[in-house]
Design an enzyme around this catalytic site. Structure first.
Site, PDB file in Angstrom:
ATOM      1  N   HIS A 363       0.806  -1.231   0.000  1.00  0.00           N
ATOM      2  CA  HIS A 363       0.000   0.000   0.000  1.00  0.00           C
ATOM      3  C   HIS A 363       0.833   1.273   0.000  1.00  0.00           C
ATOM      4  CE1 HIS A 363      -3.965  -1.865   0.963  1.00  0.00           C
ATOM      5  NE2 HIS A 363      -3.213  -2.775   1.562  1.00  0.00           N
ATOM      6  N   LYS A 554      -8.527  13.692   4.944  1.00  0.00           N
ATOM      7  CA  LYS A 554      -7.604  12.554   4.883  1.00  0.00           C
ATOM      8  C   LYS A 554      -6.600  12.738   6.004  1.00  0.00           C
ATOM      9  CE  LYS A 554      -6.603  13.885   0.613  1.00  0.00           C
ATOM     10  NZ  LYS A 554      -6.722  12.684  -0.162  1.00  0.00           N
ATOM     11  N   ARG A 555      -5.766  11.734   6.265  1.00  0.00           N
ATOM     12  CA  ARG A 555      -4.737  11.913   7.280  1.00  0.00           C
ATOM     13  C   ARG A 555      -3.844  13.093   6.928  1.00  0.00           C
ATOM     14  NH1 ARG A 555      -4.287   8.098  11.584  1.00  0.00           N
ATOM     15  NH2 ARG A 555      -2.403   9.287  12.067  1.00  0.00           N
ATOM     16  N   LYS A 560       0.665  14.451   1.375  1.00  0.00           N
ATOM     17  CA  LYS A 560      -0.703  14.750   0.935  1.00  0.00           C
ATOM     18  C   LYS A 560      -0.896  16.258   0.736  1.00  0.00           C
ATOM     19  CE  LYS A 560      -2.561  10.717   3.429  1.00  0.00           C
ATOM     20  NZ  LYS A 560      -3.209   9.875   2.402  1.00  0.00           N
ATOM     21  N   THR A 662      -8.666   6.673  -1.697  1.00  0.00           N
ATOM     22  CA  THR A 662     -10.021   6.130  -1.857  1.00  0.00           C
ATOM     23  C   THR A 662     -11.053   7.214  -1.569  1.00  0.00           C
ATOM     24  OG1 THR A 662      -9.716   5.220   0.360  1.00  0.00           O
ATOM     25  CG2 THR A 662      -9.606   3.667  -1.469  1.00  0.00           C
ATOM     26  N   LYS A 666     -14.800   8.298  -3.369  1.00  0.00           N
ATOM     27  CA  LYS A 666     -16.058   8.601  -2.658  1.00  0.00           C
ATOM     28  C   LYS A 666     -16.586   9.974  -3.058  1.00  0.00           C
ATOM     29  CE  LYS A 666     -14.126   5.938   1.078  1.00  0.00           C
ATOM     30  NZ  LYS A 666     -13.213   5.994   2.236  1.00  0.00           N
TER      31      LYS A 666
HETATM   32  C1  NBG Z   1      -2.561   3.695   2.070  1.00  0.00           C
HETATM   33  C2  NBG Z   1      -2.222   4.625   0.917  1.00  0.00           C
HETATM   34  C3  NBG Z   1      -3.466   5.099   0.188  1.00  0.00           C
HETATM   35  C4  NBG Z   1      -4.305   3.906  -0.211  1.00  0.00           C
HETATM   36  C5  NBG Z   1      -4.593   3.050   1.008  1.00  0.00           C
HETATM   37  C6  NBG Z   1      -5.372   1.807   0.665  1.00  0.00           C
HETATM   38  C7  NBG Z   1      -1.022   2.926   3.827  1.00  0.00           C
HETATM   39  C8  NBG Z   1       0.263   2.256   4.132  1.00  0.00           C
HETATM   40  N1  NBG Z   1      -1.321   3.122   2.556  1.00  0.00           N
HETATM   41  O1  NBG Z   1      -3.108   5.815  -0.958  1.00  0.00           O
HETATM   42  O2  NBG Z   1      -1.488   5.722   1.408  1.00  0.00           O
HETATM   43  O3  NBG Z   1      -5.514   4.313  -0.793  1.00  0.00           O
HETATM   44  O4  NBG Z   1      -3.377   2.633   1.607  1.00  0.00           O
HETATM   45  O5  NBG Z   1      -4.738   1.071  -0.302  1.00  0.00           O
HETATM   46  O6  NBG Z   1      -1.735   3.275   4.727  1.00  0.00           O
END
Ligand code: NBG
Length: 819
Positions: A363, A554-555, A560, A662, A666
């Site tokens: 990920h 988002k975080r 980001k 994601t 949404k």
């Molecule tokens: C996160 C990514 C996102 C991705 C999500 C689900 C981790 C390690 N990765 O871009 O930063 O959408 O995983 O795949 O949290």
């Protein structure tokens, strides 16, 4: 026999009786005086009766089907509130709403009583939750395995603009109504100790691990309810306890603290979710969590397999295990250990099973998120596992030598053990070497996994590296969170779309239909009002729904680039005050984000946004054109009201850094237009909606690499672009009511002297241009609404049902349960 494959049968009178029974006997409340919270608990319990029955029924059907199941291993499941969504899945939302109305209650008030189970950090955990929903919706045999954290992701509040973290006790004192304990599934787990060799009765030598500590895993099941199909699959969460409640001898001696020590230590294992997103902290307790999770889950899978009458050797025929990132990688040596030491299989037989059972999803490419554990630590905590890891690595190195004879550089790169002052075990390498499939989470990301992260592994194991683009469940992220838009869509194209999202494409035929445009726009407006009311009530800020609602949720992470968004806001502030010719359509910038408690710069960015918000929201010179809202304590239930209200979706990561995203899916599904870089799944969203219906800006992956290789100099951008300079300089003067000056100067310092690692300055000008285009295009409402309709219509690809079908067809090879 009742017919399956339909919505749940429902008898209103007996449901009401069950709710009352739970209110009185489970929660000891009087009907006349019970609070909304107790009514919610009682309704939840009454519904859970239905789902638990269906869960047991589904377990039997899975056993009878004699086909393969997938076991989704994840340290995080960010499931969000279950009650409302489960009502949708059961197909009982209206009926229950009527039933509780007859009890004198409003369903929506009761649903507000549920605290989000925040058992995840961000996208990775939420993806796991969407995947469980899609597995159940399509009736693929599946179990989610996770941890029953006592405290979920911390609760966030702001004091003078600073993030404050508090423990998140997601379970009410009364317990969570949807969970059930499964004591017959409890497990024991060892830790520490040593390894010895012994000879069995046949004269064969074996290794045996003698753990020094034993923990107990308590099984809790949450129901994953299939969308209107009556199948229910378990999300099984393990809670850690000591096998013995306390030491009676010590207690009797008056050593009350000592008597509890083992229980306290065990309780700590599942006390909290580590609050890091895309960051590996390397704490011993975290490795203990990971192993505890894997040991319980592997034992559970093997129990089930043997109980269903299968031989151990056929394990991979009936069970696939998906590793959600490297967090559960220790399951690989654990399964090897169980097969070798407990089932006495040969190495080759055990390896054959393991390497046909596990698959791994990557990920992230961020180096700070790629997990490594010190060899010494693994050796101490899990001595037998370290031996097995060494043997896996030895065999890997033999393969590497055969392919690249004498090439020590490739060996050093691919080795599971990284040499250095203290040797480290690289979990991603262990995964790639031991699984039969590895996937990235969006097309671009998967290409970069091949090109940059594992190019040699791709040569060594051709075909192993694949792509599965992420997705989101349309049930929660459209049908449930945006009921009016859902009703409009159903009116036009029928009611099948929540299980077949590609059908939304048919909506595009109405994109130019004035009547439809008006209704679509009216719904957006009402969703904006719903959110504005929430903001007025909870944050005491007035929002005008005629403004553009511009959302970044988002975080909080440098990659980001919430600080790029902030610089743009500062540029607008500057222009509104200094350029009499400047005109802009009113904008509300909406943020929601948690920062990892140890991530100082991320916290500084939160602080800065809050301080800028305080100022612009109250500055009469701006005539209400600019508002900034930072919504505290971002969580799934907040996303459910922000997303339907968004006009613009900020997806502005540095190219190559966001694996997928994601939230981008949404927001587009709910008719927000994306302003985004060519990163992660933005690339595929653009492909689907078309260039005219998205605002793409910024450097491409290759540009980023080139610029960095040439020697990026942020100062040059600062000096040459007067708007950028003015915006950054606002971080420096006394424009805002700042008590923590260091926070502002840290951001400025990071961008200039710190080298601006995520190229905020390099992308600023193009970002501002894209925003200018948004401003111009929003003023042409007919065109704008048409674009938003097309976004909703054309993102059907991003249903997690499609992602799951990709996994099923290309990796897991599952068959849906027969009806
Ligand atoms: C996160 C990514 C996102 C991705 C999500 C689900 C981790 C390690 N990765 O871009 O930063 O959408 O995983 O795949 O949290």
């Amino acid at each position: 026999m009742k017919k399956r494959g339909q919505t749940q049968q429902f008898d209103k009178a007996s449901f009401k009786a069950s709710v009352k029974k739970h209110l009185i006997t489970t929660y000891a409340q009087n009907i006349e005086t019970a609070s909304d919270k107790h009514w919610y608990l009682a309704v939840g319990k009454a519904l859970a009766e239905i789902s638990t029955g269906n869960l047991l029924e589904t377990e039997k059907r899975v056993a009878n089907a004699q086909t393969r199941s997938v076991n989704y291993f994840s340290l995080e499941f960010l499931i969000g509130r279950l009650t409302g969504n489960n009502l949708i899945s059961l197909g009982l939302y209206e009926q229950i709403s009527d039933a509780v109305a007859e009890l004198g209650l409003q369903l929506t008030d009761l649903l507000e009583q549920e605290r989000d189970p925040a058992l995840g950090n961000g996208g990775l955990g939420r993806l796991a939750a969407c995947f469980m929903d899609s597995l159940a919706a399509q009736e693929f045999p599946s179990v989610g395995y996770g941890l029953h954290y006592q405290y979920g992701l911390f609760q966030q509040s702001f004091i003078d603009g600073h993030q404050i973290e508090l423990p998140d006790a997601w379970r009410a004192a009364e317990g969570y109504p949807w969970e059930v304990q499964r004591p017959e599934l409890n497990k024991f787990v060892g830790l520490y100790g040593d390894v010895s060799t012994y000879t069995d009765e046949k004269g064969q030598q074996h290794r045996r691990w003698n753990p020094a500590v034993t923990l107990q895993g308590i099984a809790w099941d949450l129901p994953i309810i299939g969308y209107q199909n009556q199948s229910v699959f378990p999300l099984r969460l393990w809670e850690c306890r000591a096998p013995v409640p306390f030491n009676l001898a010590k207690f009797n001696d008056g050593d009350y603290v000592g008597a509890q020590q083992t229980q306290i230590a065990a309780g700590n294992v599942t006390k909290i979710l580590y609050p890091n997103d895309n960051h590996d902290q390397g704490k011993v307790l975290r490795l203990t969590q990971q192993y505890f999770h894997c040991a319980c889950s592997i034992a559970d899978i093997i129990c089930r397999h043997l109980k269903n009458g299968h031989e151990i050797k056929s394990l991979s025929k009936f069970e696939a295990i998906q590793l959600n990132d490297t967090h559960p990688t220790i399951a690989i040596p654990e399964l090897m250990r169980v097969l070798l030491d407990e089932h006495k299989l040969s190495w080759n037989d055990a390896w054959e099973i393991v390497s046909n059972t596990f698959a791994y999803t990557n990920h992230t490419l961020l180096p700070e998120a790629l997990e490594t554990w010190s060899e010494a630590l693994i050796g101490e905590l899990l001595p037998r596992h370290l031996e097995i890891i060494f043997e896996i690595n030895h065999r890997l190195m033999v393969q590497v030598e055969a392919k690249w004879p004498g090439n020590n550089e490739v060996k050093r790169k691919l080795s599971i053990i990284a040499e250095g002052k203290s040797r480290m075990v690289r979990m991603a390498n262990l995964c790639v070497a031991s699984t039969y499939a590895v996937n990235g989470v969006a097309a671009l990301h998967s290409e970069l996994v091949k090109r940059d992260l594992f190019p040699e592994f791709d040569e060594l194991f051709p075909g192993r590296l694949q792509n599965v683009t992420n997705g989101i469940t349309p049930r929660r992220w459209l049908k449930y969170c945006n009921p009016q838009l859902s009703a409009l869509i159903s009116e036009k194209i029928g009611t099948e779309w929540p299980a077949h999202l590609e059908q939304l494409e048919a909506i595009s035929q109405f994109a130019n239909d004035t009547k439809f445009q008006q209704r679509f726009a009216e719904i957006k407006k009402q969703n904006k009002q719903r959110f504005a009311d929430w903001v007025a009530e909870n944050l005491d800020i007035e929002l005008d729904t005629n403004a553009i609602f511009d959302v970044q949720i988002k975080r909080l992470h440098e990659y980001k680039r919430q600080h790029l968004n902030l610089l743009h806001i500062l540029s607008l502030y500057h222009r509104l005050l200094n350029d009499p010719t400047f005109d802009m359509h009113p904008r509300v910038f909406i943020f929601a984000a948690k920062a990892a408690p140890g991530y100082a710069l991320a916290k500084d960015i939160i602080y800065a946004i809050n301080k800028v918000a305080d100022k612009v929201n109250n500055d009469p010179r701006l005539e209400g054109k600019l508002k900034v809202v930072f919504v505290p304590d971002y969580r799934v239930s907040l996303a459910e009201i922000i997303i339907p209200a968004a006009d613009v979706s900020e997806q502005i990561s540095t190219a190559g850094k966001e694996a997928s995203g994601t939230g981008n899916m949404k927001l587009a599904l709910n008719g927000a237009l994306t302003i985004g870089t060519m990163d992660g799944a933005n690339v595929e969203i653009r492909e689907e909606v078309g260039d005219d219906n998205i605002f793409i800006f910024g450097l491409l992956v290759d540009d980023v690499e080139k610029l960095k290789a040439e020697g990026y100099n942020p100062h040059a951008y600062y000096e040459q672009d007067s708007l950028l300079k003015a915006s950054i300089d606002l971080l420096d003067n006394n424009e805002f009511d700042v008590t923590d000056c260091a926070a502002f100067s840290n951001i400025r310092h990071n961008l200039l002297e710190g080298g601006d690692p995520y190229l905020v300055l390099a992308d600023f000008a193009d970002y501002v241009n894209a925003h200018n285009r948004i401003d111009a295009e929003y003023r042409n409402q007919t065109q704008w609404v048409k674009k938003t309709i097309l976004n909703t219509a054309l993102v059907g690809k991003f249903s997690s049902d499609r992602s799951i079908r990709d996994y099923v067809n290309n990796i897991w090879k599952l068959t849906a349960l027969p009806k």
